[in-house]
Scaffold this motif. Structure first.
Motif, mmCIF file in Angstrom:
data_model
loop_
_atom_site.group_PDB
_atom_site.id
_atom_site.type_symbol
_atom_site.label_atom_id
_atom_site.label_comp_id
_atom_site.label_asym_id
_atom_site.label_seq_id
_atom_site.Cartn_x
_atom_site.Cartn_y
_atom_site.Cartn_z
ATOM 1 N N UNK A 453 82.982 42.903 61.440
ATOM 2 C CA UNK A 453 84.249 42.299 61.017
ATOM 3 C C UNK A 453 84.023 40.851 60.603
ATOM 4 N N UNK A 454 83.212 40.142 61.377
ATOM 5 C CA UNK A 454 82.901 38.751 61.032
ATOM 6 C C UNK A 454 82.194 38.665 59.687
ATOM 7 N N UNK A 455 81.299 39.627 59.430
ATOM 8 C CA UNK A 455 80.551 39.590 58.182
ATOM 9 C C UNK A 455 81.472 39.793 56.979
ATOM 10 N N UNK A 456 82.437 40.691 57.102
ATOM 11 C CA UNK A 456 83.395 40.890 56.012
ATOM 12 C C UNK A 456 84.177 39.604 55.754
ATOM 13 N N UNK A 457 84.635 38.977 56.818
ATOM 14 C CA UNK A 457 85.415 37.753 56.660
ATOM 15 C C UNK A 457 84.567 36.591 56.165
ATOM 16 N N UNK A 458 83.294 36.572 56.552
ATOM 17 C CA UNK A 458 82.400 35.545 56.017
ATOM 18 C C UNK A 458 82.205 35.754 54.517
ATOM 19 N N UNK A 459 82.100 37.011 54.123
ATOM 20 C CA UNK A 459 81.977 37.307 52.696
ATOM 21 C C UNK A 459 83.235 36.884 51.942
ATOM 22 N N UNK A 460 84.370 37.136 52.551
ATOM 23 C CA UNK A 460 85.611 36.711 51.919
ATOM 24 C C UNK A 460 85.632 35.197 51.747
ATOM 25 N N UNK A 461 85.257 34.473 52.799
ATOM 26 C CA UNK A 461 85.235 33.011 52.715
ATOM 27 C C UNK A 461 84.255 32.538 51.646
ATOM 28 N N UNK A 462 83.077 33.142 51.601
ATOM 29 C CA UNK A 462 82.092 32.767 50.582
ATOM 30 C C UNK A 462 82.631 33.022 49.176
ATOM 31 N N UNK A 463 83.341 34.138 49.023
ATOM 32 C CA UNK A 463 83.904 34.455 47.703
ATOM 33 C C UNK A 463 84.991 33.461 47.318
ATOM 34 N N UNK A 507 90.278 38.101 46.203
ATOM 35 C CA UNK A 507 88.927 38.409 46.684
ATOM 36 C C UNK A 507 88.953 39.436 47.808
ATOM 37 N N UNK A 508 90.018 39.463 48.574
ATOM 38 C CA UNK A 508 90.151 40.515 49.589
ATOM 39 C C UNK A 508 90.292 41.882 48.917
ATOM 40 N N UNK A 509 91.025 41.933 47.817
ATOM 41 C CA UNK A 509 91.157 43.188 47.079
ATOM 42 C C UNK A 509 89.803 43.728 46.648
ATOM 43 N N UNK A 510 88.963 42.830 46.161
ATOM 44 C CA UNK A 510 87.635 43.254 45.717
ATOM 45 C C UNK A 510 86.777 43.730 46.876
#
Length: 621
Positions: A453-463, A507-510
Motif C-alpha cells: 500500500x505504501x508503494x502505491x502511494x509513493x508512486x502516486x506521490x512521485x507521479x 494520476x490515481x486514475x492511471x
C-alpha cells in the motif's frame, strides 16, 4: 569600481526588483519541483571564477537559463510540500532593510536599535499569542529572542537545561541525563541531544498511537518512561512537547505533560514551529493551553507568518538560564552598557556571536498587515484545507489518515481501493510451495501488505511531483505512508487547491487502472506460471477470443495457468473484470512492486491495457 556606488546600486536595484516582479508574476507557470538531475549545474557553469566583472544583465540571464530550472519553487501557489515557507512584501522589504543596514547586533552597544526593537516586537508577539507575563521582558525575568530556526531554539534550551541539571548532580554525570520526545517529534531534538553530549542511549522517542489523541504524546507513557529511567539510575532532564508535529500535525497535551515533567524537575520546551503563528487566532489559542507551565516556547515566523527565512521566535521564562550557559565575555566586547546590566546582549541568548537585524522584518510584517489581517490570512488557509479535505472525502478510493487540525491534510489511496484495482503491479513472497494450489498465501492484512500500500502511494506521490504541476511531500505514521498537502503559501488560492486535487485524481486514475475508452475497452493479458524468471520482454501479443481465454465459458472459471512460455490473449473489458476477480470462490488481489524479484513465484501476469506496461500479478485463494 565602487562595490557600493549609490547610483549603480539604484540602477541594479530597479533591475532586480523588475526581475523578481516578473518571477512572481509567472511563478505559477514554472514546474513546481525541479526536473534536473544531480550534477546538472557543474556542466553548465565555468570551471573557474571570472577574472573580470560581468554586468548584472548577463548574470540574471544565467539565472534564468541555469539556476531557475534547478529550483523548487517554494513560493508557487502550487507548492504544498513540507510546511509553507511564506514570504510577503513586508517580509521581503524588512529583509532588504536588514541587509541594507548591514548591522551586526551581537550586543546592545553594537547597534542599540537592533536590540531594543527585538525586545519590543517579541513582547508584541507575546501579547498577540497571549503568552503568560513571565515570558515578556516586562516581567524582568523572561523574554524573547529571534533565532534562525527551531533547530537552534531546541539546542539552546537543551544546553540550558543540561547545565542546570549538571549543577545539581555534577558535570561528571553528563552520561546519565535523559532527553524525551515522541516518535513524532522533529529530528532536530535528536540532533540537539547529540551536539549537547547526551548519551545516544538516553534519547527517548516515546511511541504514540492513534488511540491517544491522534498520535499525541501520552502523559502516562511519559511518566512510565521517567519512572523506569530513574529506577535505572538515570536523570530525566529535558522534554520537547510539540504543537503540530512535522508528519501529521499531532498536538501534544501541554498541560498534563508539564504536570508530569515539573514533578521531576524536567525542562519543558514547546515546539510550535508550524502552528505557533495561527495561535494568534482566538479559536486556535487553546492548542497552546498549558504553555504557562513550560520553560520555553518557540515558533517559526518564516513558516506561516510571512516573515521569510530565517525568523524563529523563542521565549524563555527565565532568561538567566540561557545566559548562564551561552555567555562569553571577551575583552574586545567589554563596554559600559553591558557592565551596567541594564541592557540585553543577544550574543548570550544564542550559539553564534554575530546576528542579523531580523526584528526589522517581523516589525514590518506586524505593522504592514496588522494582527487582524494576519488572522484572516491564517483562517483563509484553513478554509482551503477544509476544501481539499472535502474533495478527498468525496472520492471513496482515498482516505484521510489522521484528523485535520490546521491547514495540513494527510491522505492516501486506501488499501481497499488498491486491493480492488485490476492494474496495479503485484508481488508477494510466499513461504509455501507455489506449485501446491492449496498453499496460496496472502490477504491485505499483514505488514508486508502495508508495504505494498505504501508503494502505491509513493508512486502516486512521485507521479504528482513528477508532473511539475503540484508539489507535495510524505510522512509516516504507524508504518503507513501518507501524502501531505500543506496549504499556506502566500499566493495560494482555492482554485489552486482544486487544481491540486484534480492532479492527484488524474494520476490515481492511471495507477489504479481507471477504465476508460482505451483500446476499445479491450485489454491484453499473458497467463503464465513462472518461478525464478521474468516474463520475456520480446513476447508477442497473440489475439484470442474471450471464450478461449476463459476456458470456453464466458464469464466463468478462473484464468488457467501455463508452464510453457507465456502466450497472450485479447479479451473484452467484461472478461477483464472476470479475470481480475475470478469466480467459483477464487479471489485475486493486486499488490504493487517496482520490479519482480527472482526469488518470488508469480502466477498471473497482466499486460496493463492502459499503457503502463507489464504488471506482475499473484493469484490468491
Amino acid at each position: 569600481m565602487n562595490p557600493l556606488d549609490p547610483e549603480e546600486f539604484k540602477r541594479q536595484g530597479y533591475i532586480m526588483i523588475d526581475f523578481l516582479t516578473d518571477y512572481y508574476r509567472n511563478i505559477a507557470n514554472y514546474p513546481v519541483s525541479s526536473q534536473v538531475q544531480p550534477g546538472y549545474l557543474r556542466n553548465l557553469l565555468p570551471t573557474s571564477p571570472p577574472s573580470h566583472p560581468e554586468p548584472i544583465e548577463t548574470i540574471l540571464n544565467d539565472v534564468v537559463r541555469h539556476i531557475i530550472p534547478g529550483l523548487t519553487h517554494w513560493q508557487s501557489p502550487h507548492h504544498f510540500a513540507f510546511f509553507p515557507s511564506s514570504t510577503s512584501i513586508a517580509g521581503f522589504l524588512g529583509e532588504m532593510l536588514s541587509t541594507g543596514f548591514g548591522v551586526v547586533g551581537f550586543n546592545w552597544a553594537s547597534s542599540p536599535a537592533a536590540t531594543e526593537l527585538e525586545n519590543i516586537v517579541m513582547d508584541w508577539l507575546a501579547q498577540a499569542l497571549k503568552l503568560p507575563h513571565i515570558f515578556h521582558f516586562s516581567s524582568n525575568i523572561g523574554g524573547g529572542v529571534i533565532l534562525g530556526t527551531t533547530c537552534e531554539a531546541i539546542l539552546c534550551t537543551l544546553v540550558a537545561a543540561r547545565d542546570q541539571k549538571l549543577i545539581q548532580i555534577g558535570r561528571h554525570n553528563l552520561d546519565k541525563l535523559v532527553v524525551y520526545g515522541s516518535d513524532q517529534t522533529h529530528s532536530a531534538l535528536q540532533k540537539a541531544a547529540q551536539i549537547a553530549g547526551i548519551n545516544p542511549q538516553n534519547f527517548r522517542a516515546i511511541k504514540t498511537t492513534s488511540k491517544f489523541n491522534s498520535f499525541a504524546l501520552s502523559p502516562n507513557s511519559l511518566l512510565s518512561a521517567i519512572i523506569l529511567d530513574i529506577k535505572n539510575g538515570l536523570v530525566p532532564c529535558f522534554l520537547c512537547a510539540t504543537v503540530g508535529t512535522t508528519a501529521i500535525t499531532a498536538v501534544d497535551p501541554l498541560g498534563p505533560l508539564c504536570d508530569v515533567a515539573n514533578k521531576y524537575d524536567i525542562w519543558v520546551h514547546v515546539d510550535a514551529a508550524y502552528t505557533g503563528g495561527i495561535c494568534i487566532c482566538p479559536e486556535f489559542r487553546h492548542f497552546i493551553d498549558g504553555v504557562e507551565k513550560a520553560n520555553s516556547f518557540s515558533f517559526n515566523a518564516h513558516k506561516w507568518f510571512f516573515c521569510n527565512l530565517t525568523c524563529c521566535c523563542l521565549w524563555v521564562r527565565d532568561a538567566s538560564s540561557l545566559t548562564k550557559s551561552l555567555s562569553t565575555n571577551p575583552e574586545f566586547l567589554n563596554n559600559k552598557a553591558s557592565d551596567s546590566n541594564q541592557v540585553i546582549d543577544y550574543k548570550d541568548w544564542q550559539i553564534p556571536l554575530s546576528r542579523k537585524f531580523r526584528a526589522l522584518k517581523l516589525w514590518l510584517v506586524l505593522r504592514s498587515y496588522g494582527v487582524d489581517n494576519l488572522r484572516k490570512f491564517h483562517r483563509s488557509h484553513v478554509e482551503m484545507a477544509k476544501t481539499f479535505e472535502e474533495l478527498v472525502n468525496l472520492d471513496k478510493r482515498f482516505e484521510i489518515v489522521v484528523p485535520r487540525c490546521f491547514s495540513l491534510v494527510c491522505f492516501r489511496i486506501s488499501p481497499s481501493a488498491i486491493a480492488n484495482s485490476r492494474s496495479t503491479i503485484v508481488m508477494s513472497k510466499c513461504s509455501k510451495n507455489f506449485d501446491d494450489d492449496d498453499e496460496y498465501c496472502g490477504k491485505i492484512e499483514n505488514d508486508r501488505s502495508e508495504r505494498y500500500v505504501n508503494e502505491v502511494n509513493r508512486r502516486l506521490l512521485d507521479a504528482i511531483n513528477g508532473s511539475g504541476k503540484v508539489c507535495m511531500s510524505h510522512g509516516m505514521v504507524e508504518k503507513a505512508l501518507v501524502i501531505r498537502c500543506a496549504i499556506g503559501a502566500t499566493l495560494t488560492k482555492e482554485e489552486h487547491v482544486v487544481t491540486a486535487w484534480k492532479v492527484v485524481q488524474e494520476h490515481a486514475n492511471s495507477i489504479l487502472g481507471f477504465m476508460g475508452p482505451l483500446f476499445d475497452n479491450e485489454c491484453a493479458a499473458w497467463t503464465s506460471r513462472i518461478q525464478g524468471s521474468k516474463l520475456p520482454t520480446n513476447s508477442m501479443l497473440q489475439p484470442h477470443t474471450t471464450r478461449e481465454i476463459l476456458g470456453g465459458r464466458r464469464g466463468g472459471g478462473p484464468i488457467e495457468a501455463h508452464d510453457t512460455e507465456p502466450s497472450a490473449q485479447h479479451f473484452t473489458q467484461e472478461a477483464c473484470d472476470t479475470a481480475a476477480t475470478g469466480e467459483e470462490g477464487e479471489v485475486m488481489w493486486a499488490l504493487p512492486v517496482s520490479e519482480p524479484r527472482d526469488d518470488v513465484a508469480y502466477d498471473v501476469i497482466e499486460y496493463g491495457f492502459h499503457g503502463f506496461g507489464v504488471g506482475w500479478w499473484r493469484r490468491w485463494k
